[in-house]
Design an enzyme around this catalytic site. Structure first.
Site, PDB file in Angstrom:
ATOM      1  N   CYS A  10       0.837  -1.203   0.000  1.00  0.00           N
ATOM      2  CA  CYS A  10       0.000   0.000   0.000  1.00  0.00           C
ATOM      3  C   CYS A  10       0.878   1.261   0.000  1.00  0.00           C
ATOM      4  O   CYS A  10       2.095   1.178   0.156  1.00  0.00           O
ATOM      5  CB  CYS A  10      -0.916   0.005   1.222  1.00  0.00           C
ATOM      6  SG  CYS A  10      -0.036   0.156   2.786  1.00  0.00           S
ATOM      7  N   CYS A  13       2.993   1.638   3.091  1.00  0.00           N
ATOM      8  CA  CYS A  13       4.110   0.680   3.109  1.00  0.00           C
ATOM      9  C   CYS A  13       5.265   1.209   2.256  1.00  0.00           C
ATOM     10  O   CYS A  13       6.426   1.145   2.654  1.00  0.00           O
ATOM     11  CB  CYS A  13       3.660  -0.683   2.583  1.00  0.00           C
ATOM     12  SG  CYS A  13       2.315  -1.411   3.535  1.00  0.00           S
TER      13      CYS A  13
END
Length: 80
Positions: A10, A13
């Site tokens: 994501c 991340c």
């Protein structure tokens, strides 16, 4: 030093990966940086919220992206 970023890929991340790399480089650390996207491996660390930062097999942060200064303070003691 082994640094792992746990997450499925994501935006948070990716951001944690980038900021962690900046912090490690600015401290002049010898490190290996790895993205861990496999859910079974993530869960093996006991992490239920991503992104997470693992330094030498110890979870240091989970569920947020710390600032560059916060990351430096996390990584610096681990380097000693």
């Amino acid at each position: 030093m082994k640094i792992q970023i746990l997450g499925t890929g994501c935006a948070k991340c990716t951001k944690l990966y980038e900021v962690t790399e900046q912090a490690a480089q600015s401290l002049g650390l010898q490190y290996e940086l790895e993205k861990v996207t496999d859910l079974n491996r993530i869960m093996s660390f006991g992490v239920m919220t991503t992104p997470a930062l693992v330094v030498d097999n110890a979870v240091k942060v989970a569920g947020k992206v710390p600032s560059l200064d916060e990351l430096k303070s996390i990584l610096k003691p681990a380097a000693n």
